[in-house]
Design an enzyme around this catalytic site. Structure first.
Site, PDB file in Angstrom:
ATOM      1  N   THR A   1      31.231 -49.231  55.647  1.00 51.80           N
ATOM      2  CA  THR A   1      30.484 -50.437  56.027  1.00 51.80           C
ATOM      3  C   THR A   1      31.006 -51.041  57.331  1.00 51.80           C
ATOM      4  O   THR A   1      30.230 -51.528  58.155  1.00 51.80           O
ATOM      5  CB  THR A   1      30.570 -51.466  54.881  1.00 51.80           C
ATOM      6  OG1 THR A   1      29.880 -50.921  53.765  1.00 51.80           O
ATOM      7  CG2 THR A   1      29.941 -52.788  55.250  1.00 51.80           C
TER       8      THR A   1
ATOM      9  N   HIS B   1      25.842 -51.661  46.091  1.00 51.90           N
ATOM     10  CA  HIS B   1      27.106 -50.928  46.289  1.00 51.90           C
ATOM     11  C   HIS B   1      27.329 -49.957  45.125  1.00 51.90           C
ATOM     12  O   HIS B   1      26.964 -50.241  43.987  1.00 51.90           O
ATOM     13  CB  HIS B   1      28.280 -51.924  46.381  1.00 51.90           C
ATOM     14  CG  HIS B   1      29.511 -51.304  46.959  1.00 51.90           C
ATOM     15  ND1 HIS B   1      30.374 -50.521  46.217  1.00 51.90           N
ATOM     16  CD2 HIS B   1      30.000 -51.318  48.221  1.00 51.90           C
ATOM     17  CE1 HIS B   1      31.342 -50.078  47.008  1.00 51.90           C
ATOM     18  NE2 HIS B   1      31.143 -50.556  48.224  1.00 51.90           N
TER      19      HIS B   1
HETATM   20  C1  GP9 Z   1      32.477 -55.125  50.891  1.00 53.37           C
HETATM   21  C2  GP9 Z   1      31.432 -54.237  51.447  1.00 53.37           C
HETATM   22  C3  GP9 Z   1      31.575 -52.821  50.985  1.00 53.37           C
HETATM   23  O1  GP9 Z   1      32.706 -56.304  51.555  1.00 53.37           O
HETATM   24  O2  GP9 Z   1      31.155 -54.422  52.760  1.00 53.37           O
HETATM   25  O3  GP9 Z   1      32.068 -51.933  51.916  1.00 53.37           O
HETATM   26  P1  GP9 Z   1      32.042 -50.332  51.648  1.00 53.37           P
HETATM   27  O4  GP9 Z   1      32.878 -50.085  50.422  1.00 53.37           O
HETATM   28  O5  GP9 Z   1      30.607 -49.932  51.407  1.00 53.37           O
HETATM   29  O6  GP9 Z   1      32.579 -49.717  52.894  1.00 53.37           O
END
Ligand code: GP9
Length: 409
Positions: free
Chosen positions: A79, A192
């Protein structure tokens, strides 16, 4: 000097596009950009048991620009890599995340450039501010305000934190009171991994996929689609819709590596090239005021192109900025445009190059995109060298804090 020259050449490409009729066409508009968690392109326009998976997005496509060959360019920083590519137009590192490893280095970015042009800049993400080192990194990127979990009421608990529907609505409560023009960057979380939603949030009949991670993923993206739909309604109700450039894109793939459910869902066997495209493509949907230029676009692009695209539309020159990308929304697509992925793969829409996984050049592959068949690897050779160069120059800039160095008086 080599790095400086490489970025100057990219700046020159963007400079030349400043004579494009779309440069500055949306000067002074607000910018609302949404990064959707694990949202892949293959779900767009699909149905399951007669029900659309993304009905709101599908409807929105009728009045927006939809880039169907748009790629995420993330690596281990997931992310945070997507965020960095989208907001600072740089390649991710081969190992780790720029957000963690080089948060104190200097970057050109969308928020800092817009701030310098009179915009109020905010980033919204309803999770712990320290995750991915965001508290520090968002200062580096010069946002005015970071609205993290502590700015939100957790009145819709979903997964790790707040459900996207409430997240968008509470973010809107803040945005509608802000001084315009503003730039708002919103990062969602409800979809997620591992994608399980509370039972009352499961509204898609996923049939035989019920109880599998793939089925949970479909339910999660269906919920996110509904949240986005409600956000669009609210933007219209608040009178912001036609005063803003509104866009969303997916951050990265969903980590599901068993291809069987994908094949069942899509109703066809998947070749290596199909799998790669499914893994790497995320949707990019751009709504311009009054639904200008709505349609489906097949030119290739990636997250690295988002900041140059927005600045182009707002008429803010990025010729002197250290950005890798080039604008996607132009009258004519840039000739020879390539999207480079962190492993050294690239595509220009005609060929798709895959580097050897054992380092042996004879094991590299070059696909002809139109036929989906392997073709003469020499057709990808020059492009592969350019792709490699892009990765090297971006890495050198980031790791040696060269923007600071170049701007030293
Ligand atoms: C948590 C979110 C997840 O703040 O941005 O990140 P990821 O695990 O998908 O890299």
């Amino acid at each position: 000097n080599e790095v400086k020259q490489w970025f100057a050449d990219r700046g020159q490409e963007r400079k030349q596009l400043e004579s494009d009729p779309l440069f500055g066409k949306y000067k002074g508009m607000n910018v609302i950009m949404i990064q959707l968690e694990a949202f892949q392109n293959f779900v767009i326009g699909q149905k399951i048991n007669g029900q659309e998976v993304t009905p709101n997005m599908n409807k929105l496509l009728g009045e927006s620009m939809y880039f169907k060959n748009f790629y995420h360019q993330t690596s281990q920083g997931r992310t945070s890599d997507a965020d960095m590519a989208a907001n600072a137009s740089l390649q991710p590192l081969i190992a780790g995340s720029i957000f963690i490893r080089y948060a104190q280095h200097e970057y050109d970015s969308m928020p800092s450039t817009l701030k310098d042009n009179g915009y109020l800049t905010s980033v919204f993400h309803a999770y712990d501010g320290g995750f991915w080192n965001r508290n520090m990194m968002y200062q580096t990127l010069r946002y005015d305000t970071f609205y993290s979990k502590k700015s939100f009421k957790i009145d819709e608990p979903v997964g790790w934190s707040l459900g996207d529907t409430s997240f968008f609505q509470q973010s809107m409560d803040i945005m509608k009171k802000q001084k315009q023009p503003f730039y708002s960057f919103l990062i969602t979380l409800s979809s997620h991994h591992p994608y399980t939603l509370p039972e009352d949030h499961q509204t898609l009949d996923v049939g035989d996929f019920k109880g599998t991670i793939f089925g949970d993923y479909l339910e999660a993206v269906h919920y996110v689609d509904e949240s986005v739909g409600k956000m669009v309604e609210r933007l219209k109700a608040e009178g912001l819709w036609d005063k803003s450039i509104f866009l969303f894109y997916g951050d990265h793939d969903n980590s599901i590596r068993d291809w069987k459910p994908f094949e069942t869902f899509l109703g066809k066997p998947l070749t290596e090239l199909d799998q790669l495209n499914i893994l790497k493509q995320v949707p990019l949907v751009v709504h311009l005021p009054n639904g200008d230029r709505a349609g489906v676009y097949d030119q290739v692009g990636g997250q690295i192109d988002l900041t140059p695209t927005i600045l182009h539309l707002l008429g803010i020159s990025s010729a002197n900025k250290y950005f890798v990308g080039t604008p996607l929304v132009t009258e004519k697509p840039l000739a020879g445009k390539k999207v480079v992925l962190r492993n050294g793969s690239y595509t220009d829409g005609k060929v798709f190059y895959i580097p050897p996984d054992d380092g042996k050049p004879e094991h590299s592959k070059c696909y002809d995109v139109a036929s989906g068949k392997l073709t003469d690897v020499n057709l990808c050779k020059a492009g592969a060298a350019d792709a490699n160069k892009e990765l090297i120059e971006s890495d050198l800039l980031v790791q040696h804090d060269l923007i600071k160095e170049f701007r030293k008086k």
